[in-house]
Write a protein that holds these residues in place. Structure first.
Motif, PDB file in Angstrom:
ATOM      1  N   PHE A 170      -3.213   1.083  10.431  1.00  0.00           N
ATOM      2  CA  PHE A 170      -2.482   2.201   9.803  1.00  0.00           C
ATOM      3  C   PHE A 170      -2.895   3.551  10.389  1.00  0.00           C
ATOM      4  O   PHE A 170      -2.064   4.448  10.581  1.00  0.00           O
ATOM      5  N   ALA A 171      -4.190   3.681  10.690  1.00  0.00           N
ATOM      6  CA  ALA A 171      -4.694   4.941  11.277  1.00  0.00           C
ATOM      7  C   ALA A 171      -4.008   5.215  12.606  1.00  0.00           C
ATOM      8  O   ALA A 171      -3.591   6.351  12.903  1.00  0.00           O
ATOM      9  N   SER A 172      -3.870   4.166  13.437  1.00  0.00           N
ATOM     10  CA  SER A 172      -3.185   4.316  14.738  1.00  0.00           C
ATOM     11  C   SER A 172      -1.739   4.723  14.521  1.00  0.00           C
ATOM     12  O   SER A 172      -1.186   5.551  15.277  1.00  0.00           O
ATOM     13  N   MET A 173      -1.136   4.133  13.490  1.00  0.00           N
ATOM     14  CA  MET A 173       0.265   4.455  13.218  1.00  0.00           C
ATOM     15  C   MET A 173       0.408   5.938  12.876  1.00  0.00           C
ATOM     16  O   MET A 173       1.295   6.627  13.396  1.00  0.00           O
ATOM     17  N   LEU A 174      -0.509   6.411  11.997  1.00  0.00           N
ATOM     18  CA  LEU A 174      -0.449   7.833  11.615  1.00  0.00           C
ATOM     19  C   LEU A 174      -0.698   8.737  12.823  1.00  0.00           C
ATOM     20  O   LEU A 174       0.012   9.733  13.039  1.00  0.00           O
TER      21      LEU A 174
ATOM     22  N   LYS B 298      -9.035   4.232   0.748  1.00  0.00           N
ATOM     23  CA  LYS B 298      -8.525   3.861   2.075  1.00  0.00           C
ATOM     24  C   LYS B 298      -7.563   2.682   1.966  1.00  0.00           C
ATOM     25  O   LYS B 298      -7.264   2.025   2.957  1.00  0.00           O
ATOM     26  N   GLN B 299      -7.129   2.421   0.732  1.00  0.00           N
ATOM     27  CA  GLN B 299      -6.183   1.318   0.524  1.00  0.00           C
ATOM     28  C   GLN B 299      -4.840   1.648   1.178  1.00  0.00           C
ATOM     29  O   GLN B 299      -4.333   2.752   1.049  1.00  0.00           O
ATOM     30  N   VAL B 300      -4.312   0.682   1.884  1.00  0.00           N
ATOM     31  CA  VAL B 300      -3.011   0.886   2.555  1.00  0.00           C
ATOM     32  C   VAL B 300      -1.943   0.078   1.830  1.00  0.00           C
ATOM     33  O   VAL B 300      -2.107  -1.122   1.615  1.00  0.00           O
TER      34      VAL B 300
ATOM     35  N   SER C 205       0.500  -3.498  12.693  1.00  0.00           N
ATOM     36  CA  SER C 205       0.473  -4.022  11.313  1.00  0.00           C
ATOM     37  C   SER C 205      -0.242  -3.017  10.420  1.00  0.00           C
ATOM     38  O   SER C 205      -0.724  -1.966  10.889  1.00  0.00           O
ATOM     39  N   GLU C 206      -0.368  -3.330   9.142  1.00  0.00           N
ATOM     40  CA  GLU C 206      -0.970  -2.391   8.203  1.00  0.00           C
ATOM     41  C   GLU C 206      -2.459  -2.167   8.455  1.00  0.00           C
ATOM     42  O   GLU C 206      -3.023  -1.169   8.038  1.00  0.00           O
ATOM     43  N   ARG C 207      -3.094  -3.098   9.193  1.00  0.00           N
ATOM     44  CA  ARG C 207      -4.515  -2.925   9.503  1.00  0.00           C
ATOM     45  C   ARG C 207      -4.718  -1.781  10.511  1.00  0.00           C
ATOM     46  O   ARG C 207      -5.797  -1.231  10.649  1.00  0.00           O
TER      47      ARG C 207
ATOM     48  N   LYS D  21       1.686  -1.565   1.699  1.00  0.00           N
ATOM     49  CA  LYS D  21       2.614  -2.119   2.699  1.00  0.00           C
ATOM     50  C   LYS D  21       3.905  -1.300   2.769  1.00  0.00           C
ATOM     51  O   LYS D  21       4.519  -1.152   3.842  1.00  0.00           O
ATOM     52  N   ALA D  22       4.256  -0.736   1.607  1.00  0.00           N
ATOM     53  CA  ALA D  22       5.489   0.079   1.567  1.00  0.00           C
ATOM     54  C   ALA D  22       5.344   1.318   2.437  1.00  0.00           C
ATOM     55  O   ALA D  22       6.308   1.767   3.071  1.00  0.00           O
ATOM     56  N   ASP D  23       4.102   1.884   2.491  1.00  0.00           N
ATOM     57  CA  ASP D  23       3.872   3.079   3.324  1.00  0.00           C
ATOM     58  C   ASP D  23       4.076   2.777   4.804  1.00  0.00           C
ATOM     59  O   ASP D  23       4.594   3.602   5.571  1.00  0.00           O
ATOM     60  N   VAL D  24       3.624   1.575   5.176  1.00  0.00           N
ATOM     61  CA  VAL D  24       3.777   1.164   6.587  1.00  0.00           C
ATOM     62  C   VAL D  24       5.270   1.155   6.960  1.00  0.00           C
ATOM     63  O   VAL D  24       5.686   1.710   7.988  1.00  0.00           O
ATOM     64  N   GLU D  25       6.053   0.546   6.092  1.00  0.00           N
ATOM     65  CA  GLU D  25       7.500   0.459   6.354  1.00  0.00           C
ATOM     66  C   GLU D  25       8.138   1.849   6.349  1.00  0.00           C
ATOM     67  O   GLU D  25       9.015   2.158   7.139  1.00  0.00           O
ATOM     68  N   ARG D  26       7.610   2.688   5.444  1.00  0.00           N
ATOM     69  CA  ARG D  26       8.193   4.027   5.307  1.00  0.00           C
ATOM     70  C   ARG D  26       7.927   4.878   6.562  1.00  0.00           C
ATOM     71  O   ARG D  26       8.783   5.671   6.983  1.00  0.00           O
ATOM     72  N   ILE D  27       6.733   4.696   7.140  1.00  0.00           N
ATOM     73  CA  ILE D  27       6.434   5.435   8.389  1.00  0.00           C
ATOM     74  C   ILE D  27       7.384   4.986   9.498  1.00  0.00           C
ATOM     75  O   ILE D  27       7.902   5.801  10.277  1.00  0.00           O
TER      76      ILE D  27
END
Lengths: 301, 187
Positions: free
Chosen positions: A219-223, A276-278, A215-217, A280-286
């Motif tokens: 995000f660091a792991s996703m990157l 450090k604001q994430v 999830s977006e929380r 939601k669109a960035d999450v989907e884009r990744i």
């Protein structure tokens, strides 16, 4: 002077004699009959005879003067008649091939005859004949005169068993089709990512699956996961300023250049920026970026 | 777009190849089945009549040989007459040779029973079949041998003289002018 006159006269006389000689006027310039060995034939054997005739220009072979195919007599069959006509410098050369088949069953070695015939050639309505002489040969019996008995009956050769159908062509065709189908199947399996055991082609498969669960929380792991996949593909850490080199090595990913640049900017912003604001669109884009990388990896893009 | 077309092409190739493989496998299976039936007949075991439906010339030939071995000559001759013009040239030669054998074996049986007319007619048919087999394959040694057997059983009228050889009579009926002699060999 007298001597010269005599010489000139002699020359003309010789020329005249030569012109009157038979060879100069001979309509058939060459004639040869080629026959095989004249002995050792048995019932059913084929006998081939070749006649070669060369004639002057203008003479044409009368094909009806050739013996016709079929039975010549009760024991001799003319099976094949082939005429080959070749134009030569001196006229025409005819090669006549005759194939006879013998059906005579002699009780002992016996001399037989292939009958002769007359070849006819035509020129301006005049016919010229050439006699092909008969040919003699000996035929021998196959079986002894005294009758052999088997089971109280006359001996005869047994039946020929029915041959089996040849299955080789089917086997070859089957193997060929199977090979082609397998090659196509392997290619398609590779395209659709089913060959997951090949390390080269599974860089983005796992990250794509795992990114879907995050999830977006996280995000660091996703990157980090995406960086890890790109580093693995590159064989060493991949930085934004090295992207040009990367695209040279992996030109298939060039089409995703904008997404690559956006990803690195997003990563820089997140890790090194103040905010450090994430989004939601960035999450989907990744996730979409990873999907696109997977498609390129599988050759689908 | 190009990639999609490429994938589509591969799918088509895959399905065509798969269809071809399935078809040839089925064809090979059918051929193996026919060979199994031929083998069964060669071993003297008959097959079901329904298995003869749309039978190949090879299978019919095997069945004809089976029938001949069971002395069912008429049936064997009828089967062989159907296939003498079928199959390869080699198969046609074999069919004609085996047809000649069915006539010759009957001719010999009639000759043994001193039924000369029947023996003559059958021997003439046998000779004709052997000659046709040899016309197709002049190296068919069994046909040569059995033709000689048939000729000895039913000698030709022709007497070969080196001075003059009789031409073929125009009327076919005269071909039957044979002397039904049955030489029994030398004493």
């Amino acid at each position: 002077m007298q001597l010269v006159k005599i010489l000139i006269k002699s020359f003309f006389i010789v020329l005249l004699l030569n012109a009157c000689s038979s060879s100069f006027h001979q309509p058939i310039t060459f004639f040869q009959v080629q026959s095989p060995r004249p002995f050792g034939y048995v019932i059913g054997d084929e006998i081939k005879r070749r006649i070669i005739v060369e004639v002057r220009d203008g003479l044409a072979l009368q094909y009806r003067s050739l013996p016709g195919k079929g039975e010549i007599n009760r024991w001799l069959n003319l099976k094949k008649v082939a005429v080959n006509k070749i134009k030569t410098s001196r006229g025409t050369r005819y090669q006549i091939d005759l194939t006879y088949q013998l059906f005579y069953a002699p009780l002992e070695v016996k001399m037989l005859e292939l009958p002769g015939f007359t070849l006819q050639f035509r020129q301006f309505g005049k016919m010229t004949d050439k006699q092909v002489p008969p040919w003699y040969f000996t035929a021998a019996p196959l079986r002894e005169l005294a009758i052999r008995k088997q089971d109280g009956k006359e001996y005869m050769r047994p039946d020929t068993p029915a041959p089996f159908l040849d299955n080789t062509a089917n086997q070859i065709r089957f193997a060929m089709f199977l090979c082609i189908a397998m090659l196509a199947a392997i290619y398609l399996a590779w395209v659709y990512g089913l060959l997951s055991f090949l390390p080269k082609y599974q860089v983005f498969k796992r990250p794509c699956r795992q990114l879907g669960k995050l999830s977006e929380r996280e995000f660091a792991s996703m990157l980090n996961m995406m960086h890890g996949a790109l580093n693995q593909l590159n064989g060493k850490p991949l930085f934004q300023h090295r992207l040009t080199d990367f695209f040279q090595r992996f030109p298939d990913y060039q089409q995703l250049e904008n997404e690559f640049r956006w990803f690195f900017e997003c990563s820089n912003r997140y890790f090194f920026g103040s905010a450090k604001q994430v989004d939601k669109a960035d999450v989907e884009r990744i996730k979409i970026f990873c999907q696109h990388c997977l498609q390129v990896e599988r050759g689908q893009r | 777009m190009k990639k999609t077309m490429q994938h589509f092409t591969y799918w088509i190739v895959f399905f065509i190849a798969l269809t071809g493989a399935i078809y040839t496998a089925y064809s090979g299976y059918k051929t193996a089945q026919i060979n199994q039936l031929i083998s069964q007949l060669n071993q003297g075991r008959d097959i079901e009549p329904k298995q003869m439906k749309n039978a190949t010339p090879e299978l019919q030939l095997a069945r004809a040989i089976y029938l001949k071995n069971k002395k069912r000559y008429k049936e064997a001759q009828a089967t062989l007459s159907l296939i003498i013009n079928q199959g390869t040239q080699q198969l046609q030669a074999i069919s004609r040779y085996n047809l000649g054998n069915t006539y010759l074996i009957q001719a010999i049986e009639f000759a043994e029973a001193l039924q000369i007319n029947e023996a003559s007619a059958l021997a003439a048919l046998a000779k004709q079949a052997y000659r046709q087999a040899l016309a197709l394959d002049s190296h068919y040694w069994d046909a040569k041998y059995n033709l000689e057997v048939a000729v000895r059983l039913l000698p030709e009228m022709d007497r070969i003289t080196m001075e003059r050889d009789d031409p073929v009579p125009q009327e076919k009926a005269k071909l039957w002018a044979t002397v039904p002699g049955f030489p029994r060999g030398l004493p």
